[in-house]
Scaffold this active site. Sequence first.
Site, PDB file in Angstrom:
ATOM      1  N   ASP A 567       0.371  -1.242   0.284  1.00 44.51           N
ATOM      2  CA  ASP A 567       0.147   0.222   0.433  1.00 44.51           C
ATOM      3  C   ASP A 567       0.773   1.108  -0.468  1.00 44.51           C
ATOM      4  O   ASP A 567       1.192   1.701  -0.871  1.00 44.51           O
ATOM      5  CB  ASP A 567      -0.987  -0.021   1.556  1.00 44.51           C
ATOM      6  CG  ASP A 567      -1.779  -1.304   1.101  1.00 44.51           C
ATOM      7  OD1 ASP A 567      -1.062  -1.950   0.567  1.00 44.51           O
ATOM      8  OD2 ASP A 567      -3.116  -1.260   1.767  1.00 44.51           O
ATOM      9  N   GLU A 771      -0.381  -9.176  12.022  1.00 42.09           N
ATOM     10  CA  GLU A 771      -0.198  -8.766  10.563  1.00 42.09           C
ATOM     11  C   GLU A 771       1.134  -8.159  10.321  1.00 42.09           C
ATOM     12  O   GLU A 771       1.593  -8.977   9.082  1.00 42.09           O
ATOM     13  CB  GLU A 771      -1.220  -8.333  10.860  1.00 42.09           C
ATOM     14  CG  GLU A 771      -1.419  -7.273   8.858  1.00 42.09           C
ATOM     15  CD  GLU A 771      -2.254  -6.206   8.746  1.00 42.09           C
ATOM     16  OE1 GLU A 771      -3.054  -5.751   9.617  1.00 42.09           O
ATOM     17  OE2 GLU A 771      -2.801  -6.202   7.866  1.00 42.09           O
TER      18      GLU A 771
END
Length: 804
Positions: A567, A771
Amino acid sequence: MLLRLLVVFALTLFEAHAETQGLFSDDVEEFERSTNQSLLWAPYRSNCYFGVRPRFINENPLMMGLMWFDASHAQGISSLRHFVEQNDRLEKYGYELYDPRIGGKEAIIDRENNLNLTIHFVKSKDGENWAVRVSGSPLDSSKLSASSLVVYLSQNGPGGRLESEHGKTSTEKRIELKGSAPELGDYEITIEDISGQHYKRGPALGPDIDGSKTSHMSLTVPGDQVWKARDIFQSLLTDSIQNIITSGIPMDALSIPSALMIRNIHNFPPGNFHFVQKTFDLAEPFEFDIIFNNKASRQPIGSSAEVSNLISWSTNELKARFDSKFDIKDSSLKQFAQETLANLLGGIGYFHGTQLVDRSTEFDEEQFNKIELRAPREEGPIQLFSSVPSRAFFPRGFYWDEGFHMLQVMEYDFDLVLEILQSWFLLIEDDSGWVGRELILGSEARSKVPEEFQVQNPNIANPPTLLLCFSEMLTRAQEFQDSIAGGAEESSITPSSTEELLKRPELLMSFAEKVYPKLLKHYEWWTGSQRGFTEEYSEVLQDGFHPNEAFRWVGRTFTHCLPSGLDDYPRAQPPDVAELHLDALSWAGIMSRSMKQIADVLNMADEVDKFSKIEQNIIENLDTIHWNADQKCYCDVTIDDDFDELRRFVCHEGYVTLLPFALKLVPRDSDKLQHYVELMGDTDKLFSDFGVLSLSKQDEYFETGEAYWRGPVWINMNYLLLDSLLYYFQGGGENQDTATAERARAVYSDLRKNLIANMHRVWSEKGYVYENYNQRTGNGSGVQHFTGWSALIVNIMGRLPVTL
Ligand SMILES: *[C@@H]1O[C@H](CO)[C@@H](O)[C@H](O)[C@H]1NC(C)=O
Ligand SMILES: *[C@@H]1O[C@H](CO)[C@@H](O)[C@H](O)[C@H]1NC(C)=O
Ligand SMILES: *[C@@H]1O[C@H](CO)[C@@H](O)[C@H](O)[C@H]1NC(C)=O
């Protein structure tokens, strides 16, 4: 070396194919049948703490779910658990052992509800029948809580029914439901107490308002509303309580658990949806079974004693399978690995429904603003068999994550991976070659996604990790066939029962045949839509420049490049349509390599030539376009008219610049490998006590903005790096100088050790896998219980060698 393997493999396949022409399709069918059977039932509703549904039954599947709350006080009902929510703040939830073919054990520690819950799921050996054992005990036995467990079951559809023997309701300790559906035939479900005390401390408020008895309520709920079981339960209960109040029935604190029992106050006629509620006094543990038997099966699960036997059999089997695949001695590390793998496998779900696609919004590529997808259309329904990144936060299919999930699962159940890849590949559209990067199917799945992220668009790509995984599988199969063809008595690989595909290449070949046209379309879509604008580069790059093999991610904005999967990783500023992305080129290389391998399996010599050539062009373009000799590193490039050379390098050391190495695209004898080893091992830049950082500490963007891919350690990338170090340097790295090989060995061992130590520490302290991991502290960050690609730590612990 590789080519020789390929040739041997192709020949082996060719012979196998010719000799067994007659048996060929029988074999494939038999394999498919046993796959279908062993994978028919499982807790495939990944978004529920526990919910069972069958695979492949799309229109009107039998749906089962489990909910619970503490009924000892009136507010308890607001803590009714159903879908996995991070906000529930459970101390623990997840599988300790699990395999969709066998079953498993889920453990839940819910402080707020004072409940220690264990859920066993088992199946009969023929895969047709299943049972769930729900066991609970108080976490704090000094608290007088009352645990209310709610099971729901639903069987809709034409020809579908699910009804109880006793008509409308039943209050027995054993409830029997008889069901039937076109795909399943006739079946029976029993729900039966084994132990525990139903709530008796307070009085009943009426014959059907009685916490000491099992409540059973049957009604009609349309198939597409079944997932709202929690809302339905809460609203029926609210009606019932209002009715108690208006009827003036006297209530006190001790009668609350009775008042919180479901009842049919509206006199709904019985239907195919059932709530069964049991409220236990948490002074002692309780246990009950839910048993499903298909009437046609010859292996019915006849009693709770048999459920107990299946539980001990499956527990042993799961442990044995784990031990046969992963070599981990330390008992705490082993538990960490077993649970992490179990949770990745426990995330495997079966999804069916429509998806939202916007095919009409124009992409103005010059703008680099976020493109709003305001014209969604509902398409489908389609189906997907896939794991998920995180049951709490991302309970749906992700194209970019799934290849990594399967790299892990491959080491445990090779055949299962093919089943999942197949499901994804079959979703590639025949005409466009596109498949969505997030598959959010049906309203149940959509309920977990903010609206702005629900809509997919066929201009947007993602890293094709599924092809990376498929390429890995083909390589594995080639090596195995080669070891047989080479006459090696003792193959280093002994295929297990879940590696039929290794043993019988005709199965893989039949698969390849089936998916090849789809993959080709997909390849063309991906490379076509992400191809870079190269005219201006042609002026400056001449020798060895292949203008067709240059790529960029469509859909980047000023701050983000979501399609790349990384991202906020820094890119060229300002953005330019003519920039070329190193990672996009690298992924195109993986796609081409994978296409080459699959064409080879199918003996398509021309296609093999074509893709080899493209792969070679890509490898050459890495050097021609992206190699920055000053910085000794591959980088993104952009066109800058103010710049003498026109081409400007955009170098941000980190995962993007490491990718050609991580994807094994750099030739084995390349002298550039030394720069990779150096960069990865540099503690002033990327190397840390917790793993390789996503972005160099010396980069101007390090830890800036949301710092998502600008610092934190991600396990998927670290796994690729370790695997590549292994690929290039195991046994010393034949064509490398000794200093580089020595350094590579040190980086490998330290990196492996650091990753394991840190993730294990965090898991021991917090009970979860995350994560990503903070670049300074190593603490978990991002989504909690992220047993998607972070689960690759299991391979790192149990498959990768300790030293090179
Ligand atoms: C396995 O299940 C799929 C999906 O329902 C079906 O298309 C296929 O025919 C089944 N295979 C066999 C051999 O039964
Ligand atoms: C929960 O119950 C299980 C099974 O009885 C037990 O092994 C475990 O220690 C309990 N956990 C807690 C936190 O009490
Ligand atoms: C990291 O986690 C540990 C324990 O879980 C905690 O003590 C420490 O304060 C955390 N560090 C930071 C910087 O948050």
